[in-house]
Design a protein around this motif. Sequence first.
Motif, PDB file in Angstrom:
ATOM      1  N   CYS A   1      -1.807 -11.920   1.467  1.00 43.15           N
ATOM      2  CA  CYS A   1      -3.208 -11.682   1.093  1.00 43.15           C
ATOM      3  C   CYS A   1      -3.996 -12.989   1.070  1.00 43.15           C
ATOM      4  O   CYS A   1      -5.165 -13.030   1.465  1.00 43.15           O
ATOM      5  N   ALA A   2      -3.347 -14.061   0.598  1.00 39.08           N
ATOM      6  CA  ALA A   2      -4.010 -15.368   0.572  1.00 39.08           C
ATOM      7  C   ALA A   2      -4.297 -15.850   1.990  1.00 39.08           C
ATOM      8  O   ALA A   2      -5.353 -16.443   2.261  1.00 39.08           O
ATOM      9  N   VAL A   3      -3.380 -15.572   2.915  1.00 38.34           N
ATOM     10  CA  VAL A   3      -3.601 -15.930   4.326  1.00 38.34           C
ATOM     11  C   VAL A   3      -4.786 -15.146   4.888  1.00 38.34           C
ATOM     12  O   VAL A   3      -5.641 -15.697   5.585  1.00 38.34           O
ATOM     13  N   MET A   4      -4.857 -13.861   4.550  1.00 40.75           N
ATOM     14  CA  MET A   4      -5.995 -13.049   4.997  1.00 40.75           C
ATOM     15  C   MET A   4      -7.297 -13.548   4.386  1.00 40.75           C
ATOM     16  O   MET A   4      -8.343 -13.575   5.052  1.00 40.75           O
ATOM     17  N   LEU A   5      -7.244 -13.951   3.139  1.00 39.63           N
ATOM     18  CA  LEU A   5      -8.432 -14.491   2.473  1.00 39.63           C
ATOM     19  C   LEU A   5      -8.936 -15.743   3.186  1.00 39.63           C
ATOM     20  O   LEU A   5     -10.145 -15.972   3.292  1.00 39.63           O
ATOM     21  N   ALA A   6      -8.008 -16.536   3.701  1.00 44.65           N
ATOM     22  CA  ALA A   6      -8.382 -17.760   4.410  1.00 44.65           C
ATOM     23  C   ALA A   6      -9.173 -17.464   5.676  1.00 44.65           C
ATOM     24  O   ALA A   6      -9.903 -18.327   6.181  1.00 44.65           O
ATOM     25  N   ALA A   7      -9.050 -16.224   6.187  1.00 48.98           N
ATOM     26  CA  ALA A   7      -9.790 -15.845   7.396  1.00 48.98           C
ATOM     27  C   ALA A   7     -11.300 -15.829   7.162  1.00 48.98           C
ATOM     28  O   ALA A   7     -12.080 -15.877   8.118  1.00 48.98           O
ATOM     29  N   PHE A   8     -11.721 -15.759   5.893  1.00 56.78           N
ATOM     30  CA  PHE A   8     -13.150 -15.804   5.587  1.00 56.78           C
ATOM     31  C   PHE A   8     -13.693 -17.229   5.694  1.00 56.78           C
ATOM     32  O   PHE A   8     -14.897 -17.435   5.738  1.00 56.78           O
ATOM     33  N   VAL A   9     -12.781 -18.198   5.714  1.00 51.24           N
ATOM     34  CA  VAL A   9     -13.179 -19.605   5.829  1.00 51.24           C
ATOM     35  C   VAL A   9     -12.881 -20.138   7.227  1.00 51.24           C
ATOM     36  O   VAL A   9     -13.718 -20.799   7.851  1.00 51.24           O
ATOM     37  N   ILE A  10     -11.671 -19.836   7.712  1.00 52.90           N
ATOM     38  CA  ILE A  10     -11.248 -20.268   9.050  1.00 52.90           C
ATOM     39  C   ILE A  10     -11.160 -19.027   9.932  1.00 52.90           C
ATOM     40  O   ILE A  10     -10.318 -18.158   9.692  1.00 52.90           O
ATOM     41  N   PRO A  11     -12.001 -18.882  10.936  1.00 51.76           N
ATOM     42  CA  PRO A  11     -11.997 -17.653  11.737  1.00 51.76           C
ATOM     43  C   PRO A  11     -10.746 -17.514  12.609  1.00 51.76           C
ATOM     44  O   PRO A  11     -10.211 -18.493  13.118  1.00 51.76           O
ATOM     45  N   ILE A  12     -10.288 -16.280  12.725  1.00 49.61           N
ATOM     46  CA  ILE A  12      -9.242 -15.826  13.657  1.00 49.61           C
ATOM     47  C   ILE A  12      -7.845 -16.375  13.351  1.00 49.61           C
ATOM     48  O   ILE A  12      -6.882 -15.613  13.286  1.00 49.61           O
ATOM     49  N   LEU A  13      -7.719 -17.694  13.175  1.00 46.88           N
ATOM     50  CA  LEU A  13      -6.408 -18.322  13.057  1.00 46.88           C
ATOM     51  C   LEU A  13      -5.529 -17.699  11.961  1.00 46.88           C
ATOM     52  O   LEU A  13      -4.360 -17.361  12.227  1.00 46.88           O
TER      53      LEU A  13
ATOM     54  N   LEU B   1     -16.312  -0.846 -11.123  1.00 49.14           N
ATOM     55  CA  LEU B   1     -15.320  -1.019 -10.066  1.00 49.14           C
ATOM     56  C   LEU B   1     -15.913  -1.596  -8.779  1.00 49.14           C
ATOM     57  O   LEU B   1     -15.195  -2.188  -7.979  1.00 49.14           O
ATOM     58  N   MET B   2     -17.229  -1.412  -8.577  1.00 53.51           N
ATOM     59  CA  MET B   2     -17.868  -1.904  -7.366  1.00 53.51           C
ATOM     60  C   MET B   2     -17.705  -3.416  -7.227  1.00 53.51           C
ATOM     61  O   MET B   2     -17.633  -3.948  -6.122  1.00 53.51           O
ATOM     62  N   CYS B   3     -17.612  -4.113  -8.342  1.00 56.88           N
ATOM     63  CA  CYS B   3     -17.494  -5.574  -8.328  1.00 56.88           C
ATOM     64  C   CYS B   3     -16.150  -6.034  -7.760  1.00 56.88           C
ATOM     65  O   CYS B   3     -16.041  -7.169  -7.273  1.00 56.88           O
ATOM     66  N   ILE B   4     -15.128  -5.170  -7.844  1.00 62.38           N
ATOM     67  CA  ILE B   4     -13.807  -5.590  -7.375  1.00 62.38           C
ATOM     68  C   ILE B   4     -13.484  -5.066  -5.979  1.00 62.38           C
ATOM     69  O   ILE B   4     -12.402  -5.350  -5.460  1.00 62.38           O
ATOM     70  N   VAL B   5     -14.413  -4.309  -5.367  1.00 62.53           N
ATOM     71  CA  VAL B   5     -14.166  -3.768  -4.028  1.00 62.53           C
ATOM     72  C   VAL B   5     -13.841  -4.865  -3.019  1.00 62.53           C
ATOM     73  O   VAL B   5     -12.894  -4.726  -2.232  1.00 62.53           O
ATOM     74  N   PRO B   6     -14.612  -5.985  -2.990  1.00 57.75           N
ATOM     75  CA  PRO B   6     -14.261  -7.042  -2.023  1.00 57.75           C
ATOM     76  C   PRO B   6     -12.843  -7.566  -2.198  1.00 57.75           C
ATOM     77  O   PRO B   6     -12.177  -7.925  -1.221  1.00 57.75           O
ATOM     78  N   PHE B   7     -12.351  -7.590  -3.445  1.00 58.04           N
ATOM     79  CA  PHE B   7     -11.001  -8.074  -3.700  1.00 58.04           C
ATOM     80  C   PHE B   7      -9.943  -7.031  -3.310  1.00 58.04           C
ATOM     81  O   PHE B   7      -8.787  -7.381  -3.069  1.00 58.04           O
ATOM     82  N   LEU B   8     -10.345  -5.760  -3.268  1.00 59.10           N
ATOM     83  CA  LEU B   8      -9.423  -4.711  -2.842  1.00 59.10           C
ATOM     84  C   LEU B   8      -9.304  -4.631  -1.331  1.00 59.10           C
ATOM     85  O   LEU B   8      -8.283  -4.181  -0.804  1.00 59.10           O
ATOM     86  N   MET B   9     -10.334  -5.053  -0.622  1.00 58.99           N
ATOM     87  CA  MET B   9     -10.340  -4.957   0.829  1.00 58.99           C
ATOM     88  C   MET B   9      -9.252  -5.806   1.468  1.00 58.99           C
ATOM     89  O   MET B   9      -8.671  -5.426   2.491  1.00 58.99           O
ATOM     90  N   ILE B  10      -8.956  -6.954   0.871  1.00 59.79           N
ATOM     91  CA  ILE B  10      -7.951  -7.846   1.453  1.00 59.79           C
ATOM     92  C   ILE B  10      -6.552  -7.234   1.365  1.00 59.79           C
ATOM     93  O   ILE B  10      -5.873  -7.082   2.392  1.00 59.79           O
ATOM     94  N   PRO B  11      -6.056  -6.841   0.178  1.00 56.48           N
ATOM     95  CA  PRO B  11      -4.730  -6.199   0.140  1.00 56.48           C
ATOM     96  C   PRO B  11      -4.690  -4.888   0.920  1.00 56.48           C
ATOM     97  O   PRO B  11      -3.651  -4.532   1.486  1.00 56.48           O
ATOM     98  N   TYR B  12      -5.817  -4.188   0.950  1.00 57.70           N
ATOM     99  CA  TYR B  12      -5.918  -2.945   1.741  1.00 57.70           C
ATOM    100  C   TYR B  12      -5.638  -3.235   3.213  1.00 57.70           C
ATOM    101  O   TYR B  12      -4.820  -2.566   3.859  1.00 57.70           O
ATOM    102  N   SER B  13      -6.285  -4.270   3.774  1.00 50.08           N
ATOM    103  CA  SER B  13      -6.111  -4.615   5.188  1.00 50.08           C
ATOM    104  C   SER B  13      -4.704  -5.121   5.463  1.00 50.08           C
ATOM    105  O   SER B  13      -4.084  -4.755   6.476  1.00 50.08           O
ATOM    106  N   VAL B  14      -4.186  -5.958   4.571  1.00 46.46           N
ATOM    107  CA  VAL B  14      -2.840  -6.510   4.755  1.00 46.46           C
ATOM    108  C   VAL B  14      -1.795  -5.397   4.707  1.00 46.46           C
ATOM    109  O   VAL B  14      -0.886  -5.340   5.547  1.00 46.46           O
ATOM    110  N   TYR B  15      -1.932  -4.501   3.747  1.00 46.37           N
ATOM    111  CA  TYR B  15      -0.968  -3.408   3.606  1.00 46.37           C
ATOM    112  C   TYR B  15      -0.933  -2.538   4.859  1.00 46.37           C
ATOM    113  O   TYR B  15       0.147  -2.202   5.370  1.00 46.37           O
ATOM    114  N   LEU B  16      -2.097  -2.172   5.367  1.00 50.60           N
ATOM    115  CA  LEU B  16      -2.141  -1.329   6.560  1.00 50.60           C
ATOM    116  C   LEU B  16      -1.522  -2.023   7.767  1.00 50.60           C
ATOM    117  O   LEU B  16      -0.824  -1.400   8.568  1.00 50.60           O
TER     118      LEU B  16
END
Length: 246
Positions: free
Chosen positions: A25-37, A209-224
């Motif tokens: 999830c931390a690696v996916m989060l880094a994609a918001f700073v460093i594109p694609i890699l 709960l709306m405030c935590i949606v952005p934080f849920l999107m990362i584990p959601y994407s990684v899990y899928l």
Amino acid sequence: MNNMEAILQFPFRDRDAWSQFLIACAVMLAAFVIPILPTILLMGYTVKIMRQIILEKRFPSMPAWQGSDWGEMLMDGLRFYGAQLILMLPLFLLIGCSVTFLLGGTVGISVLADQGPRNLGPLAALLLFMGIFFTVISSLLSLPYSIVLSAAQAHVAARRSFNAAFEFKEWWQIFRAAIGQFLLAYVVVLIASFLLAFVMQIAMITIVLMCIVPFLMIPYSVYLMLVSNALYAQAYARGQESLQTV
């Protein structure tokens, strides 16, 4: 497909798996700073899991990020991502045609509404019709095309080769031998995507709960990503076994 429930739970089966999942999830989060890699690196991590299933005949597990060859994972992810991108180009072309024609037809009708030249009428209608046609075709083809390509992606992971994506005869035979498994894997991923998206929608209509949606999107994407590729790898392995027993 064996142990479906266990496969759906393998990214957080135990405490060690949880810790590796959080790193992913931390690696996916880094994609918001460093594109694609970071995304390509995470794809390489999933390729490692796929090879556990296909080559080592092991149950999927979360390999340790610590001590792994990140350069190797990056190359695996690059091959996987590149093959996926190239193979999706025909579908992207159809979608591009549908958007272009629909936009052209809509603009033509808008011009006519502003009392433009009447000779634009047939052209605008033709463009709109072509846009609808390509939209229908791309919609009908997207589902079976995505299922078929899952076999090609697993073939790339197993062979550790970008060119393996274009060994159509080889991976097509494996796909045909386990078509039911690939279909089941796709349906399971589709249901999991729907359920998780539904939870997101519920969260978005509540102020707290709306405030935590952005934080849920990362584990959601990684899990899928992890689960879908594990399921496709298992279907691929089942296809290989079927061909070997013939």
